[in-house]
Design an enzyme around this catalytic site. Structure first.
Site, short mmCIF file in Angstrom:
data_model
loop_
_atom_site.label_atom_id
_atom_site.label_comp_id
_atom_site.label_asym_id
_atom_site.label_seq_id
_atom_site.Cartn_x
_atom_site.Cartn_y
_atom_site.Cartn_z
N THR A 185 0.69 -1.16 0.02
CA THR A 185 0.06 0.07 0.00
C THR A 185 0.97 1.14 -0.05
OG1 THR A 185 -0.15 0.18 2.43
CG2 THR A 185 -1.93 -1.07 1.36
N GLU A 328 -5.66 -3.40 -1.65
CA GLU A 328 -6.22 -4.57 -1.02
C GLU A 328 -7.38 -5.29 -1.78
OE1 GLU A 328 -5.51 -1.76 0.17
OE2 GLU A 328 -4.78 -1.70 2.29
N LYS A 439 -14.89 16.38 11.71
CA LYS A 439 -16.05 16.25 12.60
C LYS A 439 -16.36 17.61 13.25
CE LYS A 439 -17.97 13.00 15.72
NZ LYS A 439 -17.87 11.69 16.61
N TRP A 444 -20.58 14.87 11.07
CA TRP A 444 -19.60 14.61 10.03
C TRP A 444 -19.75 15.38 8.82
CZ3 TRP A 444 -15.64 12.17 11.85
CH2 TRP A 444 -15.65 10.95 12.80
P1 ADP Z 1 -3.47 3.94 -0.22
O1 ADP Z 1 -4.58 3.42 0.53
O2 ADP Z 1 -2.32 3.75 0.26
O3 ADP Z 1 -3.91 5.48 -0.69
P2 ADP Z 1 -4.61 2.85 -2.69
O4 ADP Z 1 -4.03 3.00 -3.98
O5 ADP Z 1 -4.91 1.17 -2.44
O6 ADP Z 1 -3.44 3.25 -1.69
O7 ADP Z 1 -5.79 3.61 -2.25
C1 ADP Z 1 -7.05 3.09 -2.15
C2 ADP Z 1 -7.93 4.07 -1.57
O8 ADP Z 1 -8.07 5.39 -2.69
C3 ADP Z 1 -9.48 3.85 -1.43
O9 ADP Z 1 -9.28 3.21 -0.18
C4 ADP Z 1 -10.20 5.02 -1.48
O10 ADP Z 1 -9.93 5.85 -0.57
C5 ADP Z 1 -9.47 5.70 -2.54
N1 ADP Z 1 -10.05 5.43 -3.73
C6 ADP Z 1 -9.89 4.68 -4.87
N2 ADP Z 1 -10.75 4.80 -5.75
C7 ADP Z 1 -11.60 5.85 -5.65
C8 ADP Z 1 -12.59 6.55 -6.11
N3 ADP Z 1 -13.09 5.88 -7.32
N4 ADP Z 1 -13.40 7.55 -5.35
C9 ADP Z 1 -12.72 7.83 -4.31
N5 ADP Z 1 -11.85 7.38 -3.71
C10 ADP Z 1 -11.14 6.44 -4.22
#
Ligand code: ADP
Length: 548
Positions: A185, A328, A439, A444
């Site tokens: 990640t 993940e 918050k 929220w």
């Molecule tokens: P990291 O979690 O380290 O930033 P990732 O590339 O795995 O790396 O990111 C996943 C996260 O990216 C998701 O949990 C979400 O918060 C965000 N994300 C991915 N796709 C979208 C989307 N279409 N809209 C909003 N957020 C997104």
């Protein structure tokens, strides 16, 4: 009574052999520092077979990690197949990570060999003595003039391939649950954690990119993944293309909007994919290019602003195809296709549907859970909760068991850390990440929604909303706004734009104009950096807009 079907492992050798057998005549275009090359899948496959024996020659252990430090290129694609098809584990390293994180990841995964593009050597080589387990560095000469160190650990990719005898047989992976690839990640929170994909998960996930109610890759497609091959397997596009037989265009190091737009036009690309930042940069260039072959622009990684998607629809007739997922989740979990229930909607309403993250793809299960009570929330588009996910390509744990009890529930679901509502058709609308929520007075405020509204202002290029401390409401929103080049904008105008669009108490207490929203290593808004910058900011004026 058991079913009487053959038990054949779902494994990546099938992807390789299918591409080789059925699609040898198709092409893989690759842009490198030295320029553009084109080869057939048959030529590429022969090189994969050579690379397979190179891994033996280098004495890379049976299931050792094979690191790649590469751009999106044909040789990276060779590694994508050669490593897992011979039982090794492909470990794609993010070339934009901070040096400490890179060292941490290579040592944590215990990479034995790292394949590195010559143009990236200046980034990797200074760390060499800290990489404890790496015995070989194989330099892929991409035409860059970066100095190649004289060192017994350093090998030349092409020389190794030329000397190798191609593996002549059929690749076999007996156990579909064995590891095929791993990806860390990006570590927006804490240390990066290792996600380990199995052969089974990689194959099943690739099939989803062939599903018509999604990206729907077909043989006739020409696919250009802008999303890096080190970012969650380029969203499954490389394996998907090989299964479908699509032509592939790999853009290499030059990821400027100009370069991408030129490649899309030149190769009559039909499907592409990348994070919103890429498409934001390309939007002004659309009128200068013939992109009439494009039919799908997959976009995710962060929320796709409605205004951006609409900008594409208006300019070239193709809105962005919004998808959601994370490292993940392999990563594709939802894709926001519109369906028959949306047929009667106006274009503006359909744009709202496309701005959602969409419904889960087959085999992925989602549920919405209130993080404080643990109660499952209804799919009524009003109740919010954390999205939890389960399915055959969703991580069950991190490498070496990290994150246990935190990121995974007792009944085995992944806690995504994303807060959303879900409508009755299953369309997810992401409100925020749990750690980015604001918050205010016990209620929220969703920063993603606020950003979306701010970015719908015609003079706004980008906007990120963060929490700032407040003496009465604890936290209040602050908008960090980037104005489009050549435009001027005041805080009052931003607020006036928001007033009819969001609840009164959501109106930011402060609007700061910045030159650029800082980005993470995978091109997402880095709110952590903004919070560090503006953390001391406090609006003394009691807000007139606190929650009732
Ligand atoms: P990291 O979690 O380290 O930033 P990732 O590339 O795995 O790396 O990111 C996943 C996260 O990216 C998701 O949990 C979400 O918060 C965000 N994300 C991915 N796709 C979208 C989307 N279409 N809209 C909003 N957020 C997104």
């Amino acid at each position: 009574m058991l079913g009487l079907m053959q038990h054949r492992p779902l494994a990546l050798p099938h992807v390789f052999h299918r591409a080789e057998q059925y699609f040898g005549h198709k092409t893989i275009v690759s842009v490198e520092a030295a320029g553009e090359t084109s080869m057939t899948v048959a030529e590429w496959a022969e090189r994969v077979r050579r690379l397979a024996t190179v891994l033996d020659t280098l004495d890379v252990g049976a299931d050792s990690r094979v690191g790649t430090f590469c751009w999106n290129t044909r040789r990276h694609l060779e590694l994508y197949l050669a490593a897992p098809c011979t039982g090794r584990v492909l470990h794609t390293l993010n070339i934009r990570l901070f040096p400490e994180q890179l060292v941490y990841i290579v040592n944590h995964a215990e990479d034995e060999v790292v394949f590195v593009d010559r143009s990236l050597l200046p980034v990797l080589w200074p760390l060499v003595d800290k990489l404890e387990t790496v015995r070989h560095f194989v330099v892929i000469d991409d035409g860059s003039d970066a100095e190649v160190p004289e060192d017994p650990r350093v090998h030349d990719y092409e020389a190794l391939l030329a000397a190798a005898t191609p593996f002549a047989g059929t690749f076999v992976i007996e156990d579909e649950s064995s590891a095929a690839a791993m990806c860390y990640t990006s570590g927006t929170t804490g240390n990066p954690k290792g996600v380990v994909y199995s052969h089974r998960s990689a194959v099943l996930h690739s099939l989803i990119s062939l599903m018509a109610d999604g990206v729907g890759l077909v043989e006739r497609d020409v696919v250009l993944p802008v999303v890096p091959m080190f970012h969650a397997n380029a969203w499954g596009l490389p394996y998907g293309c090989l299964l479908a037989g699509s032509n592939v265009v790999l853009p290499g190091p030059n990821m400027t909007p100009q370069a991408i737009a030129a490649l899309l036009e030149k190769h009559r690309v039909s499907v592409t994919g990348g994070v919103p930042t890429i498409w934001m940069g390309m939007l002004p260039l659309l009128p200068d290019h013939d992109l009439s072959a494009l039919r799908a622009i997959l976009c995710g990684g962060s929320a796709v602003p409605k205004a951006l998607s609409e900008g594409y629809r208006e300019a070239i007739g193709v809105p962005l195809l919004h998808a959601w997922g994370m490292t993940e989740t392999s990563p594709i979990a939802t894709v926001a296709v519109t369906r028959s229930q949306h047929d009667g909607l106006s274009e503006a309403e359909r744009a709202d549907v496309r701005a959602r993250q969409g419904p889960a793809v087959p085999l992925v299960d989602l549920r919405l859970v209130d993080p404080s009570t643990g109660e499952t929330q209804p799919w009524d588009d009003t109740a919010t909760g954390e999205i939890q996910a389960a399915g055959p390509w969703i991580a069950s744990e991190y490498y070496r068991g990290e994150g246990e009890g935190v990121q995974f529930t007792e009944d085995g679901w992944l806690r995504t850390g994303d807060v959303a509502t879900i409508d009755r058709y299953g369309y997810v609308r992401l409100v925020d990440r749990t750690k980015d929520l604001i918050k205010s007075g016990g209620e929220w405020i969703g920063s993603v929604e606020l950003e979306n509204e701010i970015m719908s202002h015609p003079k706004v290029a980008e906007a990120a909303v963060i929490a700032i401390p407040h003496p009465k409401w604890v936290e209040r929103p602050m908008a960090c706004v980037v104005v489009k080049p050549g435009e001027t904008l005041t805080a009052e105008e931003v607020i006036a734009h928001l007033e009819p669009r969001v609840a009164k108490w959501w109106i930011p207490d402060a609007v700061e104009f910045i030159d650029e929203v800082p980005k993470t290593s995978v091109g997402k808004f880095s709110k952590k950096t903004l919070r560090e910058k503006f953390g001391g900011y406090q609006t003394g004026v009691p807000s007139s807009a606190g929650p009732a």
